[in-house]
Design a protein around this motif. Structure first.
Motif, PDB file in Angstrom:
ATOM      1  N   ARG A 197       0.833  -1.197   0.000  1.00  0.00           N
ATOM      2  CA  ARG A 197       0.000   0.000   0.000  1.00  0.00           C
ATOM      3  C   ARG A 197       0.866   1.245   0.000  1.00  0.00           C
ATOM      4  O   ARG A 197       1.844   1.297   0.742  1.00  0.00           O
ATOM      5  CB  ARG A 197      -0.871   0.043   1.244  1.00  0.00           C
ATOM      6  CG  ARG A 197      -1.656  -1.217   1.512  1.00  0.00           C
ATOM      7  CD  ARG A 197      -2.473  -1.620   0.361  1.00  0.00           C
ATOM      8  NE  ARG A 197      -3.114  -2.907   0.577  1.00  0.00           N
ATOM      9  CZ  ARG A 197      -3.535  -3.653  -0.420  1.00  0.00           C
ATOM     10  NH1 ARG A 197      -3.375  -3.280  -1.667  1.00  0.00           N
ATOM     11  NH2 ARG A 197      -4.128  -4.793  -0.179  1.00  0.00           N
ATOM     12  N   PHE A 220      -0.813   4.598  -0.099  1.00  0.00           N
ATOM     13  CA  PHE A 220      -1.587   5.750   0.384  1.00  0.00           C
ATOM     14  C   PHE A 220      -2.157   5.429   1.761  1.00  0.00           C
ATOM     15  O   PHE A 220      -2.786   4.399   1.944  1.00  0.00           O
ATOM     16  CB  PHE A 220      -2.746   6.077  -0.576  1.00  0.00           C
ATOM     17  CG  PHE A 220      -2.309   6.258  -2.003  1.00  0.00           C
ATOM     18  CD1 PHE A 220      -1.285   7.129  -2.332  1.00  0.00           C
ATOM     19  CD2 PHE A 220      -2.932   5.564  -3.031  1.00  0.00           C
ATOM     20  CE1 PHE A 220      -0.886   7.292  -3.649  1.00  0.00           C
ATOM     21  CE2 PHE A 220      -2.538   5.716  -4.352  1.00  0.00           C
ATOM     22  CZ  PHE A 220      -1.513   6.583  -4.662  1.00  0.00           C
ATOM     23  N   TRP A 221      -1.991   6.334   2.682  1.00  0.00           N
ATOM     24  CA  TRP A 221      -2.380   6.062   4.070  1.00  0.00           C
ATOM     25  C   TRP A 221      -3.106   7.232   4.724  1.00  0.00           C
ATOM     26  O   TRP A 221      -2.775   8.394   4.513  1.00  0.00           O
ATOM     27  CB  TRP A 221      -1.132   5.749   4.923  1.00  0.00           C
ATOM     28  CG  TRP A 221      -0.508   4.463   4.548  1.00  0.00           C
ATOM     29  CD1 TRP A 221       0.476   4.271   3.606  1.00  0.00           C
ATOM     30  CD2 TRP A 221      -0.836   3.161   5.053  1.00  0.00           C
ATOM     31  NE1 TRP A 221       0.765   2.939   3.508  1.00  0.00           N
ATOM     32  CE2 TRP A 221      -0.012   2.229   4.379  1.00  0.00           C
ATOM     33  CE3 TRP A 221      -1.736   2.703   6.021  1.00  0.00           C
ATOM     34  CZ2 TRP A 221      -0.078   0.856   4.644  1.00  0.00           C
ATOM     35  CZ3 TRP A 221      -1.799   1.339   6.280  1.00  0.00           C
ATOM     36  CH2 TRP A 221      -0.975   0.432   5.602  1.00  0.00           C
ATOM     37  N   TYR A 222      -4.069   6.874   5.552  1.00  0.00           N
ATOM     38  CA  TYR A 222      -4.644   7.803   6.526  1.00  0.00           C
ATOM     39  C   TYR A 222      -4.004   7.473   7.864  1.00  0.00           C
ATOM     40  O   TYR A 222      -4.006   6.314   8.276  1.00  0.00           O
ATOM     41  CB  TYR A 222      -6.162   7.628   6.623  1.00  0.00           C
ATOM     42  CG  TYR A 222      -6.752   8.322   7.828  1.00  0.00           C
ATOM     43  CD1 TYR A 222      -6.906   9.704   7.840  1.00  0.00           C
ATOM     44  CD2 TYR A 222      -7.113   7.612   8.968  1.00  0.00           C
ATOM     45  CE1 TYR A 222      -7.425  10.354   8.959  1.00  0.00           C
ATOM     46  CE2 TYR A 222      -7.631   8.251  10.085  1.00  0.00           C
ATOM     47  CZ  TYR A 222      -7.786   9.623  10.072  1.00  0.00           C
ATOM     48  OH  TYR A 222      -8.283  10.269  11.179  1.00  0.00           O
ATOM     49  N   CYS A 280      -3.239   3.524  11.487  1.00  0.00           N
ATOM     50  CA  CYS A 280      -3.113   3.902  10.082  1.00  0.00           C
ATOM     51  C   CYS A 280      -3.903   2.985   9.162  1.00  0.00           C
ATOM     52  O   CYS A 280      -3.741   1.768   9.221  1.00  0.00           O
ATOM     53  CB  CYS A 280      -1.649   3.837   9.650  1.00  0.00           C
ATOM     54  SG  CYS A 280      -0.527   4.729  10.726  1.00  0.00           S
ATOM     55  N   PHE A 281      -4.691   3.584   8.311  1.00  0.00           N
ATOM     56  CA  PHE A 281      -5.519   2.837   7.363  1.00  0.00           C
ATOM     57  C   PHE A 281      -5.051   3.101   5.941  1.00  0.00           C
ATOM     58  O   PHE A 281      -4.888   4.250   5.553  1.00  0.00           O
ATOM     59  CB  PHE A 281      -6.977   3.300   7.424  1.00  0.00           C
ATOM     60  CG  PHE A 281      -7.599   3.374   8.780  1.00  0.00           C
ATOM     61  CD1 PHE A 281      -7.043   2.730   9.876  1.00  0.00           C
ATOM     62  CD2 PHE A 281      -8.767   4.100   8.979  1.00  0.00           C
ATOM     63  CE1 PHE A 281      -7.641   2.802  11.120  1.00  0.00           C
ATOM     64  CE2 PHE A 281      -9.359   4.177  10.221  1.00  0.00           C
ATOM     65  CZ  PHE A 281      -8.800   3.533  11.292  1.00  0.00           C
ATOM     66  N   ALA A 282      -4.902   2.048   5.162  1.00  0.00           N
ATOM     67  CA  ALA A 282      -4.627   2.261   3.742  1.00  0.00           C
ATOM     68  C   ALA A 282      -5.821   2.975   3.114  1.00  0.00           C
ATOM     69  O   ALA A 282      -6.978   2.694   3.428  1.00  0.00           O
ATOM     70  CB  ALA A 282      -4.375   0.932   3.047  1.00  0.00           C
ATOM     71  N   LEU A 283      -5.500   3.915   2.271  1.00  0.00           N
ATOM     72  CA  LEU A 283      -6.496   4.801   1.659  1.00  0.00           C
ATOM     73  C   LEU A 283      -6.759   4.385   0.221  1.00  0.00           C
ATOM     74  O   LEU A 283      -5.824   4.156  -0.539  1.00  0.00           O
ATOM     75  CB  LEU A 283      -5.907   6.196   1.555  1.00  0.00           C
ATOM     76  CG  LEU A 283      -6.231   7.271   2.553  1.00  0.00           C
ATOM     77  CD1 LEU A 283      -5.518   8.530   2.145  1.00  0.00           C
ATOM     78  CD2 LEU A 283      -7.723   7.506   2.667  1.00  0.00           C
ATOM     79  N   ASN A 284      -8.017   4.338  -0.152  1.00  0.00           N
ATOM     80  CA  ASN A 284      -8.319   4.263  -1.579  1.00  0.00           C
ATOM     81  C   ASN A 284      -8.428   5.662  -2.176  1.00  0.00           C
ATOM     82  O   ASN A 284      -7.889   5.925  -3.236  1.00  0.00           O
ATOM     83  CB  ASN A 284      -9.634   3.523  -1.808  1.00  0.00           C
ATOM     84  CG  ASN A 284      -9.482   2.040  -1.606  1.00  0.00           C
ATOM     85  OD1 ASN A 284      -8.476   1.465  -1.995  1.00  0.00           O
ATOM     86  ND2 ASN A 284     -10.466   1.429  -0.980  1.00  0.00           N
ATOM     87  N   ARG A 312      -9.360   1.245   3.048  1.00  0.00           N
ATOM     88  CA  ARG A 312      -9.463  -0.187   2.790  1.00  0.00           C
ATOM     89  C   ARG A 312     -10.013  -0.962   3.978  1.00  0.00           C
ATOM     90  O   ARG A 312     -10.928  -1.755   3.820  1.00  0.00           O
ATOM     91  CB  ARG A 312      -8.093  -0.751   2.409  1.00  0.00           C
ATOM     92  CG  ARG A 312      -7.768  -0.473   0.977  1.00  0.00           C
ATOM     93  CD  ARG A 312      -6.398  -1.001   0.619  1.00  0.00           C
ATOM     94  NE  ARG A 312      -6.188  -0.786  -0.788  1.00  0.00           N
ATOM     95  CZ  ARG A 312      -6.459  -1.664  -1.739  1.00  0.00           C
ATOM     96  NH1 ARG A 312      -6.925  -2.852  -1.435  1.00  0.00           N
ATOM     97  NH2 ARG A 312      -6.253  -1.354  -2.997  1.00  0.00           N
TER      98      ARG A 312
END
Lengths: 380, 380, 380, 380
Positions: A74, A76-78, A89-93, A112
């Protein structure tokens, strides 16, 4: 190959479907996305207006072709700073929409692990896949414990989900929702399709105002008052709505006989419940005869969350009675709560229970306790 | 308050396609956004088609009101894994467009530190604020050292920036660009407004094919051949286009008399130049009489980057001669290169120079060297 | 299996000092670790006191058994915030030592990509594998351009590496190093084995004081004065040591006839040189007749770095003359600098050159420019 | 100023200087550090052998001077990849010890949010501040529900905490702990001071072997068998110890009459319980007459965790009976569990309960389900 300007991407003219644009797209929080069934077998009906909701899938399509980033690292991250030494941290779409109000930054993102998520000031407010835990827990116990709730007042709640859950109670004739931040409310009305119906429900009166001022200026009383406020954050405006004097002088006079007050009460985990939860509980004990703290793990908050219900009328129901009232009064089926689940939520573990019983702190304007940027937050 | 579904966000109205913009915006890499002047005093004219380009500003507007995330902790990030123990992370404004091809993932993102950026398979390809360093360095030296270049062949280059720079040379009558990935080319044609003019230039012939096959099947020879290929990554297809036999059997026969070959040659920093740069240099020395390695720091790659120019014709020009040719031949002004700058780029520091002089490795299909996911990459 | 409390960890048995390691190791920054040869063929002799230095290897052993984390996802990281929207992250092997002074936090860490690194206040100061670029560039040009330097004064430089490089000049009889932070100096004396010899050199006079006060109180003048100060950071003490008045009233009077001043001058990349580099250059131009800015890419700083040399005596040498002086005067061999390399470093690229020529800002105490937490920094 | 090689670092004994080593350091998981009282009012007695444990404090000292990184941006991090799109990051004080075994990497680290933590293969195993939740939940219910447990067998459990909790039961005469990884066991014996007493307890028999082989080769039966194994991870060895045939053919024959089996059963959150928890539950239902799933939120795992208890003897006790047995049988006071807490843990919420009731998957060697690197894991 699919250029996803559309699918994930952006709107245009008459796009219907999931284009996050606007034009004429009209249904769905998930922007009209139907979606693959969540891998956990839970169907999240209310959230997605009849669509099942994606959990692990990038944009809700059942792909026959590979989708962006599948099977790859991944990039892109939030990133949320839960404490200054703890990140989540969350992977971002996609970053779907962003806005700025007088008070705060607001964003709707597509993650995600948790689907679409509303973020205010860098804090996760609610996510598509588990907001039902928070909102069912905040709303239904108070309404169910009340023998016949006809009116409710929401402090904060600009996202609209709290109103949506209240409006599922057929006996409720009037809901007043009072949020201070017009832009947040407008943003959510526009983008959170799952709450669109609630926002346009004729039983809902939406007011942009400070909750204290609004309550004081009103003549009527309410059967249920719900605090869906930001956590008491240092420098934030909300901590004054967690004080003993506020409960005594503003809330209590506006409750009808047998009225019930409930508030979100911050993190309630074994390691975090003394930040504010135990103190909100103890403060309410100074003001109401019957006080019932309860908690549940909310995955996207990375913690167990707490709520406190309070009344001068006894709060006692058997599991079966709760189940009966839910069945009689509420439209559709609840996902998280039933009688057993609530009674369990209201039975704290030994560690937290001991700690609450010993709590002596009382919230006053001079002695507030604060919380680092934790989860459910923001406006009022 | 501005709902940025528009500015940052997504289309509406009559915007069709993916323009993240507003109403009728039709041109612009920056999606029709005008933009504040970069804080470093550099104007990036060619990149933005006459618009100055933002660097530090979130969406190119000159805000009178606060913009999303200003003055706050960043919560959206693009993370690149330069090595498995080295990461380079840019705060994200938006993930503008994403796509998937048979070969790779592709995304156009809007970053805070480097503006818009093209990402392929999780590797930064080029960014709005510094792609001119890479592309001026790749293209202009070979064309300037040639006494009168009329034709050029690009291996790879699907982004379009290499073609764009070649087409600035008034004497060039024909450019063949040969990229294997149609989807990447289509994506860039569609979204990289800065290269739109180049893509529609009548002197450009665009071919979707494997570069080796294409070169071998062609009758004509070229004055300049440019390798704008992915780095030789393990498992990637491109490393075969860095071998001695390829240079000898495919490239050289297709160069006109006095023809010049140039290739991007991977990282060339003090710590990284032995990954592939020194070896590409040494391999070309086996095939051509005159070989000229040069390098420049490309900020968004977090490294000094290398290129190697090779010919059987001597490569010797004074700084003044280079400046004269640039002035006579090239449309517009270069931002990074002039005679002095190029001669400096071609004078390596002691540490790298020594190391290159000692390099004995030669690229063959059996003895390739590979690179971890580093910067300029991808298609061929 | 090896419990690495030892191997990676630190001393035991009779190890005194900070030797990470084994038995009786007594010398070496790398703490007595011999090490695999750096993959880039560069040998970093001076840094490691005769040991070659590891680059990619976790703890310097040539493993026959697997070492921690090899071939796996990294889970320990050092994260530097270069700007608030740009991060640079190194996988960590160990946090070797940490300390706190009155002014700042200090740590010696062992990173995978750059070996051991000194970190002050969350900013990378120097790393084992590339500190030679920074320190050779800071020290040797000024000493070499001087016809016969006998004395030098270092403002800051608590790490000891600047003194170490100066002391390699056989003609230098006296070095005064003046750093304000005793704890940083003590920490480095204790843990940076590579500089231990320098710290105990009888030609070095170490003073803990404010550089301005110290210079003003001294009677003698110096052939070379070197500014190895923290960048001018907002709120930091050092920006006052970059002002026109400081150069005019404090530095210049303490330089001997033909004396040379040189200072580190912050980031000098295409995108970053206007933060402070161009302004320091322009400020020195107001004070000295001859001013020579130069730059080089320092990998661990993720940027090209700048220095400015200034004198009232002309600064002109041919590459060959520089090489001759290096050979005659300096003990051991330089890794990064020679005549050619320096002349190249002093020839800026077109973009930066243009920008410097137009710079009008002059540092005064009222009009300082500041830099975000960037690389070479700290004490004075 | 304090050089913290010691304070944060480790042992001492005769080690002088800051060597984080050992030499003769002999006491303390916390390496001899006493520590400040946790901010949440919970005292974690058993974990720290009579020392209170730090939670928010960097190195356990009560500082009168500032400590490293206080009030500053954190720059050292432990990062766990819970799923490939979900990360959980703790600020690091130190990497205390690392080791490598034939099977796995192992590390003991000191984190800011959770104190000391044991990490195996990049997965958090247990942390100082909340391991009591996991281990009390794993051990005490089975032992308490048994009318008079005299013997117990632990599959896995190399950390030692499971043995430690069992040994608090005065009626238990013999504990066999069988872990496959000698190095992990040795590492934990050496560094986890909190379990040192357990490791040397004469009632403990420690065996290094595969659990299946060991159980099959033994003649005796046990009152309680506890599965403290790694999650069933793809490619891991443990999933074969979660199958129906294993339970039927290996476990059951080794349980005494009225014997109880309990196993950790992976994540049990609303979003994660179908990864393996529901299936382990359903598999045990095929083999035992009475099966009791239960769960609790473990903060450092960022999830609700699950366990399943199974027996052919009925599992029914009132809260008061549980409390009585805890009081009579267990040395010291439990922190997390009492009768009420356990009964609540065994009452799942509506969403999970429904899902479990519908589960049809049965673990066999052919149809295993796997989990991404989630929490409690590893050896045997």
């Amino acid at each position: 190959f699919s250029i996803k300007g559309n699918g994930i991407g952006n709107g245009n003219g008459h796009c219907n479907g999931y284009s996050n644009g606007h034009g004429h797209c009209i249904n769905g929080y998930s922007n009209g996305i139907s979606a693959s069934v969540s891998s956990n077998g839970v169907s999240h009906l209310p959230y997605s207006n009849g669509n099942t909701v994606h959990h692990s899938n990038s944009n809700g399509h059942i792909h026959t072709s590979p989708s962006f980033g599948d099977g790859r690292r991944r990039c892109f991250w939030y990133e949320e700073e839960i404490e200054d030494d703890l990140r989540w941290c969350f992977a971002l779409n996609r970053i779907l929409h962003t806005g700025v109000s007088e008070y705060q930054d607001i964003a709707l993102i597509d993650t995600r692990p948790f689907g679409k998520a509303l973020v205010i000031d860098g804090k996760m407010q609610s996510t598509e896949v588990d907001e039902f835990i928070y909102h069912e827990s905040l709303v239904h116990p108070a309404l169910v414990y009340h023998s016949q709730p006809k009116s409710a007042f929401i402090m904060g709640g600009g996202e609209g989900s709290t109103a949506r859950e209240i409006l599922r109670h057929k006996c409720v004739k009037k809901v007043v929702m009072c949020d201070i931040d017009k832009e947040v409310v407008d943003f959510c009305k526009k983008y959170l399709v799952v709450n669109r119906e609630a926002f346009s429900n004729s039983r809902l009166e939406l007011v942009i105002n400070d909750a204290r001022t609004e309550l004081q200026s009103r003549q009527e009383r309410f059967d249920v008052i719900i605090g869906d406020l930001a956590d008491p954050v240092e420098g934030g405006p909300c901590y004054q709505l967690y004080t003993k004097s506020f409960y005594e002088l503003v809330i209590k006079p506006k409750l009808n006989h047998q009225g019930i007050f409930v508030t979100q009460a911050g993190p309630a985990g074994v390691l975090t419940h003394t930040q504010v939860f135990s103190s909100i509980y103890n403060t309410l004990r100074q003001v109401f005869k019957h006080v019932m703290p309860y908690s549940a793990h909310v995955p996207s908050f990375a913690d167990t969350w707490g709520w406190v219900m309070a009344s001068d009328h006894p709060l006692t129901l058997e599991a079966g009675e709760i189940d009966d009232r839910i069945k009689q009064r509420i439209k559709g089926e609840l996902q998280f709560l039933d009688g057993q689940t609530f009674l369990v939520a209201a039975t704290l573990n030994k560690s937290v229970r001991k700690s609450l019983s010993k709590e002596t702190h009382v919230y006053t304007e001079e002695t507030a306790r604060f919380i680092h940027g934790h989860g459910k937050a923001s406006y009022q």
